[in-house]
Design a protein around this motif. Structure first.
Motif, mmCIF file in Angstrom:
data_model
loop_
_atom_site.group_PDB
_atom_site.id
_atom_site.type_symbol
_atom_site.label_atom_id
_atom_site.label_comp_id
_atom_site.label_asym_id
_atom_site.label_seq_id
_atom_site.Cartn_x
_atom_site.Cartn_y
_atom_site.Cartn_z
ATOM 1 N N ASP A 5 0.831 -1.209 0.000
ATOM 2 C CA ASP A 5 0.000 0.000 0.000
ATOM 3 C C ASP A 5 0.866 1.261 0.000
ATOM 4 O OD1 ASP A 5 -2.377 -1.529 0.105
ATOM 5 O OD2 ASP A 5 -2.195 -1.695 2.284
ATOM 6 N N ALA A 6 1.936 1.227 0.787
ATOM 7 C CA ALA A 6 2.857 2.370 0.840
ATOM 8 C C ALA A 6 3.531 2.562 -0.515
ATOM 9 C CB ALA A 6 3.897 2.161 1.932
ATOM 10 N N THR A 7 3.919 1.470 -1.150
ATOM 11 C CA THR A 7 4.566 1.545 -2.462
ATOM 12 C C THR A 7 3.618 2.145 -3.487
ATOM 13 O OG1 THR A 7 5.912 -0.381 -1.922
ATOM 14 C CG2 THR A 7 5.726 0.192 -4.243
ATOM 15 N N ALA A 58 -7.114 5.181 -6.858
ATOM 16 C CA ALA A 58 -6.662 3.791 -6.831
ATOM 17 C C ALA A 58 -5.612 3.569 -5.737
ATOM 18 C CB ALA A 58 -6.105 3.383 -8.183
ATOM 19 N N ALA A 59 -4.806 4.589 -5.466
ATOM 20 C CA ALA A 59 -3.781 4.498 -4.426
ATOM 21 C C ALA A 59 -4.365 4.727 -3.036
ATOM 22 C CB ALA A 59 -2.668 5.512 -4.695
ATOM 23 N N GLY A 60 -5.649 5.098 -2.975
ATOM 24 C CA GLY A 60 -6.301 5.311 -1.685
ATOM 25 C C GLY A 60 -5.981 6.644 -1.038
ATOM 26 N N LEU A 61 -5.403 7.576 -1.799
ATOM 27 C CA LEU A 61 -5.001 8.854 -1.234
ATOM 28 C C LEU A 61 -6.078 9.925 -1.294
ATOM 29 C CD1 LEU A 61 -1.386 8.926 -2.648
ATOM 30 C CD2 LEU A 61 -2.048 8.659 -0.244
ATOM 31 N N ILE A 62 -7.032 9.759 -2.195
ATOM 32 C CA ILE A 62 -8.144 10.707 -2.292
ATOM 33 C C ILE A 62 -9.441 9.932 -2.462
ATOM 34 C CG2 ILE A 62 -6.678 12.523 -3.279
ATOM 35 C CD1 ILE A 62 -8.128 12.037 -5.963
ATOM 36 N N GLN A 63 -10.545 10.632 -2.224
ATOM 37 C CA GLN A 63 -11.873 10.053 -2.395
ATOM 38 C C GLN A 63 -12.721 11.047 -3.172
ATOM 39 O OE1 GLN A 63 -12.535 9.886 1.828
ATOM 40 N NE2 GLN A 63 -12.163 7.682 1.901
ATOM 41 N N GLY A 64 -13.626 10.516 -3.980
ATOM 42 C CA GLY A 64 -14.539 11.350 -4.737
ATOM 43 C C GLY A 64 -15.969 11.128 -4.274
ATOM 44 N N GLU A 65 -16.734 12.211 -4.284
ATOM 45 C CA GLU A 65 -18.143 12.144 -3.891
ATOM 46 C C GLU A 65 -18.976 12.820 -4.970
ATOM 47 O OE1 GLU A 65 -21.034 14.448 -0.758
ATOM 48 O OE2 GLU A 65 -18.978 14.074 -0.156
ATOM 49 N N GLN A 66 -19.930 12.089 -5.505
ATOM 50 C CA GLN A 66 -20.804 12.614 -6.556
ATOM 51 C C GLN A 66 -21.685 13.707 -5.968
ATOM 52 O OE1 GLN A 66 -20.569 10.977 -9.687
ATOM 53 N NE2 GLN A 66 -21.701 12.686 -10.523
ATOM 54 N N ALA A 79 -5.389 7.922 5.247
ATOM 55 C CA ALA A 79 -4.377 7.251 4.419
ATOM 56 C C ALA A 79 -3.081 8.054 4.411
ATOM 57 C CB ALA A 79 -4.897 7.047 3.001
ATOM 58 N N MET A 80 -3.186 9.374 4.328
ATOM 59 C CA MET A 80 -2.000 10.231 4.348
ATOM 60 C C MET A 80 -1.239 10.038 5.658
ATOM 61 S SD MET A 80 -1.739 14.386 4.217
ATOM 62 C CE MET A 80 -2.278 14.582 5.918
ATOM 63 N N ASN A 81 -1.964 10.054 6.764
ATOM 64 C CA ASN A 81 -1.328 9.887 8.066
ATOM 65 C C ASN A 81 -0.749 8.490 8.230
ATOM 66 O OD1 ASN A 81 -1.778 12.515 8.921
ATOM 67 N ND2 ASN A 81 -3.828 12.030 9.635
ATOM 68 N N ALA A 82 -1.424 7.487 7.684
ATOM 69 C CA ALA A 82 -0.907 6.123 7.752
ATOM 70 C C ALA A 82 0.398 6.008 6.968
ATOM 71 C CB ALA A 82 -1.939 5.130 7.216
ATOM 72 N N LEU A 83 0.490 6.705 5.830
ATOM 73 C CA LEU A 83 1.716 6.686 5.043
ATOM 74 C C LEU A 83 2.850 7.361 5.818
ATOM 75 C CD1 LEU A 83 3.245 6.037 2.441
ATOM 76 C CD2 LEU A 83 2.376 8.197 1.495
ATOM 77 N N ILE A 84 2.561 8.484 6.437
ATOM 78 C CA ILE A 84 3.583 9.172 7.234
ATOM 79 C C ILE A 84 4.018 8.290 8.401
ATOM 80 C CG2 ILE A 84 4.034 11.148 8.746
ATOM 81 C CD1 ILE A 84 2.163 12.753 6.832
ATOM 82 N N ASP A 85 3.057 7.661 9.066
ATOM 83 C CA ASP A 85 3.389 6.749 10.170
ATOM 84 C C ASP A 85 4.246 5.588 9.669
ATOM 85 O OD1 ASP A 85 1.983 8.310 11.962
ATOM 86 O OD2 ASP A 85 0.211 7.008 11.979
ATOM 87 N N PHE A 86 3.907 5.044 8.506
ATOM 88 C CA PHE A 86 4.674 3.947 7.926
ATOM 89 C C PHE A 86 6.113 4.378 7.668
ATOM 90 C CE2 PHE A 86 6.393 1.708 4.259
ATOM 91 C CZ PHE A 86 6.217 0.375 4.627
#
Length: 113
Positions: A5-7, A58-66, A79-86
């Protein structure tokens, strides 16, 4: 966060347009930005923006809402914070007082790195 996921997240952010889009959405906070506004702010054609948004989703970094006929995009802060923690998990052998850990800028009140 798992290594794969980090990659994926780092690969998505490793492209300058996607990094610019992501930073713009982080700046927008939880309100996000409409796709047209992102395109306008970054001077991107719609098709180009769509391609980059798809990669960030697809990378899970953003979300879209119709919202009607448009889509509002926002950064996925968890997800951003999880990447920084990783990335900083074993920083300086886990010393909580180490200087290598990320700091919260004064302007980022309420935001966690």
């Amino acid at each position: 966060m798992e290594l794969k996921d980090a990659t994926l997240a780092l690969a998505a952010l490793g492209q300058s347009t996607r990094l610019s889009v992501f930073r713009l959405l982080v700046e927008a906070g939880r309100d996000g930005r409409m796709a047209g506004e992102i395109a306008e702010r970054l001077s991107l054609p719609g098709a180009t923006l769509s391609f980059h948004l798809k990669e960030l989703v697809a990378a899970g970094l953003i979300q879209g809402e119709q919202r009607g006929r448009q889509i509002c995009y926002r950064a996925h802060f968890e997800a951003m914070n999880a990447l920084i923690d990783f990335l900083t998990h074993n920083c300086c052998a886990g010393d909580p007082d180490a200087e290598c850990l990320p700091s919260v800028p004064a302007a980022g009140k309420g935001c966690r790195p």
